[in-house]
Design a protein around this motif. Structure first.
Motif, PDB file in Angstrom:
ATOM      1  N   LYS A 163       0.794  -1.225  -0.147  1.00 24.51           N
ATOM      2  CA  LYS A 163       0.039  -0.072  -0.097  1.00 24.51           C
ATOM      3  C   LYS A 163       0.908   1.233  -0.127  1.00 24.51           C
ATOM      4  N   THR A 164       1.899   1.226   0.747  1.00 22.80           N
ATOM      5  CA  THR A 164       2.953   2.165   0.736  1.00 22.80           C
ATOM      6  C   THR A 164       3.515   2.807  -0.517  1.00 22.80           C
ATOM      7  N   PHE A 165       4.037   1.516  -1.198  1.00 20.61           N
ATOM      8  CA  PHE A 165       4.523   1.678  -2.505  1.00 20.61           C
ATOM      9  C   PHE A 165       3.210   2.152  -3.419  1.00 20.61           C
ATOM     10  N   LEU A 166       2.266   1.583  -3.464  1.00 23.10           N
ATOM     11  CA  LEU A 166       1.293   2.067  -4.353  1.00 23.10           C
ATOM     12  C   LEU A 166       0.825   3.787  -4.381  1.00 23.10           C
ATOM     13  N   GLU A 167       0.865   4.072  -2.952  1.00 16.89           N
ATOM     14  CA  GLU A 167       0.458   5.455  -2.950  1.00 16.89           C
ATOM     15  C   GLU A 167       1.540   6.644  -3.193  1.00 16.89           C
ATOM     16  N   ARG A 168       2.602   6.086  -3.618  1.00 16.21           N
ATOM     17  CA  ARG A 168       3.812   7.017  -4.209  1.00 16.21           C
ATOM     18  C   ARG A 168       4.730   6.018  -5.194  1.00 16.21           C
ATOM     19  N   PRO A 169       3.852   5.722  -6.156  1.00 20.56           N
ATOM     20  CA  PRO A 169       4.836   4.861  -7.167  1.00 20.56           C
ATOM     21  C   PRO A 169       5.969   5.671  -7.618  1.00 20.56           C
ATOM     22  N   GLY A 170       7.287   5.063  -7.774  1.00 18.76           N
ATOM     23  CA  GLY A 170       8.499   5.730  -8.326  1.00 18.76           C
ATOM     24  C   GLY A 170       9.278   6.301  -7.146  1.00 18.76           C
ATOM     25  N   LYS A 171       8.708   6.320  -5.975  1.00 22.21           N
ATOM     26  CA  LYS A 171       9.525   7.098  -4.704  1.00 22.21           C
ATOM     27  C   LYS A 171      10.258   5.903  -4.259  1.00 22.21           C
ATOM     28  N   VAL A 172      11.380   6.351  -3.993  1.00 30.17           N
ATOM     29  CA  VAL A 172      12.368   5.346  -3.261  1.00 30.17           C
ATOM     30  C   VAL A 172      12.204   5.457  -1.960  1.00 30.17           C
ATOM     31  N   PHE A 173      11.834   4.348  -1.041  1.00 33.23           N
ATOM     32  CA  PHE A 173      11.579   4.376   0.164  1.00 33.23           C
ATOM     33  C   PHE A 173      12.664   3.734   1.180  1.00 33.23           C
TER      34      PHE A 173
END
Length: 228
Positions: A163-173
């Motif tokens: 869910k975290t990835f999907l909310e900000r696709p492309g952002k490196v966490f």
């Protein structure tokens, strides 16, 4: 329209985290780093809640709270770096509804926003964010994520990670960011815990589409979702 929150905070890094946390809960956030700009925005707009830093560059947040209280009963949550009880008591006495002390987690602030809105009788549960991202589709009400139109069997932490990835696709966490957003007690988890969950998450996605690698590793930095 999404419920709108006015954020008055002069530190961009803190503001960014607050905006992200509120966005994932379904709120629209209008951010201003100074009291003067924020008061002008408040006069021109309609807000369900104000998140107000006490230490502003042009005026004290306590003064801003007093001014807001003269014209509105909008709920106010103070953000403060001060731990002195007297500061908290004064803030509540002049009309604040709650406060959080830095450093705080995005989930803590989101929980306090919901609680304050619930107590004030305003909308406490905004509409869920359920958008499609590439081959993914997310249904927050059912806590379900589909990949290539197939439901992905996810554990609680795998769901929160994806869910975290999907909310900000492309952002490196970074691993720390992922622990902060996905774990109930991030301080008790370790980097390899994140790595292990990413590994199992990748395996589940690979079982659905063996030719794709939607979660990319950025060595030395963290992980990101490739929007394909």
């Amino acid at each position: 329209m999404l419920p709108k929150i006015l954020l008055i905070e002069d530190e961009p890094s803190i503001a960014d985290n607050i905006i992200y946390a509120l966005k994932t809960e379904g709120y629209e956030t209008v951010w201003h780093p100074t009291a003067s700009a924020a008061l002008a925005a408040f006069e021109a707009g309609t807000f369900c809640l104000v998140v107000l830093d006490i230490g502003l560059p042009d005026r004290s947040g306590l003064e801003v709270c007093r001014e807001l209280r003269r014209v509105s009963s909008v709920p106010i949550i103070f953000v403060t770096a001060r731990k002195d009880e007297i500061d908290r008591v004064v803030g509540l006495e002049i009309g604040a509804d709650d406060y959080v002390v830095k450093p705080f987690s995005p989930r803590e602030l989101s929980a306090r926003v919901k609680a304050v809105l619930r107590r004030s009788g305003q909308l406490a549960t905004p509409p869920p964010v359920a958008e499609g991202v590439g081959a993914f589709a997310m249904d927050e009400e059912r806590m379900e994520i589909r990949y290539e139109r197939q439901p992905v069997p996810l554990s609680r932490y795998e769901y929160r990670l994806l869910k975290t990835f999907l909310e900000r696709p492309g952002k490196v966490f970074s691993r720390d960011e992922l622990m902060e957003r996905a774990w109930d007690e991030p301080g008790s988890s370790m980097d390899r815990t994140v790595d292990a969950h990413i590994k199992t998450l990748r395996a589940k996605l690979h079982a659905i589409n063996p030719s794709a690698e939607p979660i990319r590793t950025h060595r030395g930095v963290g992980y990101a979702l490739v929007n394909h």
